[in-house]
Design an enzyme around this catalytic site. Structure first.
Site, PDB file in Angstrom:
ATOM      1  N   GLU A 174       0.828  -1.209   0.000  1.00 41.79           N
ATOM      2  CA  GLU A 174       0.000   0.000   0.000  1.00 41.79           C
ATOM      3  C   GLU A 174       0.867   1.266   0.000  1.00 41.79           C
ATOM      4  O   GLU A 174       0.666   2.191   0.796  1.00 41.79           O
ATOM      5  CB  GLU A 174      -0.985   0.006   1.180  1.00 41.79           C
ATOM      6  CG  GLU A 174      -2.041  -1.077   1.046  1.00 41.79           C
ATOM      7  CD  GLU A 174      -3.215  -0.923   2.002  1.00 41.79           C
ATOM      8  OE1 GLU A 174      -3.202  -0.001   2.844  1.00 41.79           O
ATOM      9  OE2 GLU A 174      -4.161  -1.731   1.905  1.00 41.79           O
ATOM     10  N   GLU A 297      -5.327  -8.526  -0.298  1.00 42.68           N
ATOM     11  CA  GLU A 297      -6.168  -8.062   0.810  1.00 42.68           C
ATOM     12  C   GLU A 297      -7.592  -7.923   0.293  1.00 42.68           C
ATOM     13  O   GLU A 297      -7.854  -7.108  -0.590  1.00 42.68           O
ATOM     14  CB  GLU A 297      -5.669  -6.737   1.395  1.00 42.68           C
ATOM     15  CG  GLU A 297      -4.365  -6.860   2.168  1.00 42.68           C
ATOM     16  CD  GLU A 297      -3.992  -5.598   2.929  1.00 42.68           C
ATOM     17  OE1 GLU A 297      -4.911  -4.868   3.379  1.00 42.68           O
ATOM     18  OE2 GLU A 297      -2.775  -5.341   3.083  1.00 42.68           O
TER      19      GLU A 297
END
Length: 498
Positions: A174, A297
């Site tokens: 991320e 995710e």
């Protein structure tokens, strides 16, 4: 158009990679500590500090790959803090998740031991956000180098003579957000630099994974594929299902109304659009589909349970989560030519967990049961299936009522997974079996259904939602009719005659 399913049992569309059934364990809340690691001195039965009950449950589910140590935690984790005698390891503040003290008792050796106990592949996420190229390079050397070097000698000093086998290595996490708030152009250059030093030692071949997009940030995928596709083996995608669509008011895990049941499934179905559109961009730069898409995710994200630390992301898990898991896995099957791995968030006590623990107690969630029912699809061949689904309507909005997927094993056994998203009515569908050289010899099934839209398992009632034999079908030749209960996940097993 008639509502039906047509299954072409003789048309195979590629292998469903077992790693689609992967999991994710971050140093977050009670996932690692209490969930997996209790320490060797704990009264909870353990092997070298790792809970025995959790290991057995995950092995039963055939967990294929486990991602660690994060998540956002990965880009503040310095791996050398987690090696050596536990009493000498550095303590740190987990700034992302609750501000708790991380004692680093669960580190590289413990994680690799866990993967060995689970007989699963490790997927390690390296630190780009606050780490250095040297730090990442030395971690790979420590893990995989079999020879004379400072990191190999350090590993041996810490009790591990032989190197480990590590295939999957993520270069950052991320990085568009908690991993550094980077622009895609900047991260693409950083990725090219860092991955250069994620070296292959001996026979170990690293599958290098680039940080991909958040939800529908298609520009991120475009830039990364344009600038760095030739340096990567896979790129990631993150997408969480939030019932309300509001970050600061996500909705409750239980006690919700029918509108949030519907909106949750409606939003979960968006995974198909996201994978399709990101894959289309990838096709532009990688028409041979060499680069995999890893959805590392995904899952439901609700408001935390009342009275729990808001940074621990602890939530209950109901039949609604089971439906999200089933339809999402069906979507990944559909895109198996590009989706090579997925990792539900997270394994234990965090977000859409497959296991919840409380002291010595452990409970398997409805999501766990879906993964256990669906494990028959791992490494099977995807079969061609078309579905004309009934429509599920709610207050003027419509989604397909039924999600379906099918595969065939090397032994010729066919499995069909079916999700009835409707919370009120059953779905009766004819399933036409085409392409069988002989008639089906036998059909059996397993179903997971709820008595209410938030039916869930608790430590007091751990078997409120558990799989049951499924018998609501009728087979006549190659015509199979199934009646799926409301809000249910069903897996059929079809064995043709010899």
């Amino acid at each position: 158009m008639a509502e039906r399913i047509v299954l072409n049992t003789d048309i195979r569309k590629g292998t469903i990679n077992r790693n689609i059934y992967g999991h994710f364990a971050e140093h977050l809340g009670r996932c690692i500590y209490e969930g997996i690691w209790v320490g060797a001195d704990s009264p909870i039965p353990n092997t070298n500090g790792i809970r025995n009950d959790v290991v057995e449950a995950l092995k039963e589910m055939k967990i294929p790959v486990l991602r660690w140590p994060g998540g956002c935690f990965a880009d503040e984790y310095h791996w050398k803090d987690g090696i050596g005698p536990s009493e000498e390891r550095k303590r740190m503040i987990n700034t992302h998740w609750g501000g708790t003290v991380e004692n680093n008792h669960f580190g590289t050796h413990e994680f690799m031991m866990l993967c060995d106990m689970l007989q699963c592949e490790p997927y390690i996420n390296g630190n780009v956000g606050s780490g250095t190229v040297q730090e990442m390079s030395e971690w790979v050397e420590y893990l995989t180098f079999n020879g004379v070097s400072p990191m190999a000698e350090l590993r041996q000093k810490n009790g591990r003579e032989e190197p480990w086998s590590v295939t999957y290595f993520g270069v950052g996490n991320e990085n568009w957000g908690c991993g550094g708030n980077m622009r895609p152009e900047y991260y693409a250059d950083l990725y090219r630099r860092y991955q250069t030093y994620v070296r292959n030692y001996g026979d170990n071949k690293i599958h290098r994974i680039a940080c991909g997009a958040n939800v529908d940030d298609y520009n991120w995928t475009e830039v990364l594929m344009r600038e760095a596709a030739r340096f990567m083996d896979s790129i990631t995608l993150h997408y969480y299902t939030i019932p309300t669509g509001e970050w600061h008011n996500k909705g409750a895990a239980t006690g919700f109304a029918a509108d949030e049941w519907f909106s949750t499934l409606e939003k979960a179905l968006r995974m198909d659009e996201l994978v399709t559109r990101h894959s289309t961009i990838m096709d532009k730069y990688d028409p041979e589909k060499r680069v995999g898409l890893i959805v590392d995710e995904w899952g439901t994200w609700y408001d935390v349970e009342p009275g729990t630390n808001p940074g621990f992301l602890y939530q209950q898990n109901s039949i609604r989560d089971a439906l999200v898991a089933g339809l999402t896995l069906n979507i990944f099957h559909k895109h198996s030519e590009r989706v090579r791995m997925a990792n539900i968030a997270q394994t234990i006590n965090v977000l859409q967990a497959v296991i919840l623990t409380e002291g010595e107690k452990m409970v398997l969630t409805p999501t766990y049961h879906v993964f256990n029912m669906y494990k028959v699809h791992q490494d099977a061949e995807l079969l061609d299936l078309t579905i004309d689904s009934p429509v599920y309507s709610y207050e003027g909005r419509e989604i397909p009522e039924v999600s379906a997927s099918a595969s065939i094993t090397a032994e010729g056994i066919i499995h069909v997974s079916l999700c009835n998203l409707n919370h009120e009515t059953s779905a009766t569908l004819p399933l036409e079996l085409r392409g069988l050289a002989v008639a089906a010899a036998s059909v059996s099934g397993t179903v997971l259904a709820g008595s209410s839209i938030d039916a869930h398992n608790t430590f007091e009632q751990p078997e409120a939602v558990v799989p049951q034999p499924f018998t609501a079908f009728k087979l006549e030749g190659t015509a199979l009719t199934v009646e799926l209960p409301p809000m249910s996940v069903t897996v059929l097993e079809i064995t043709p005659e010899a």
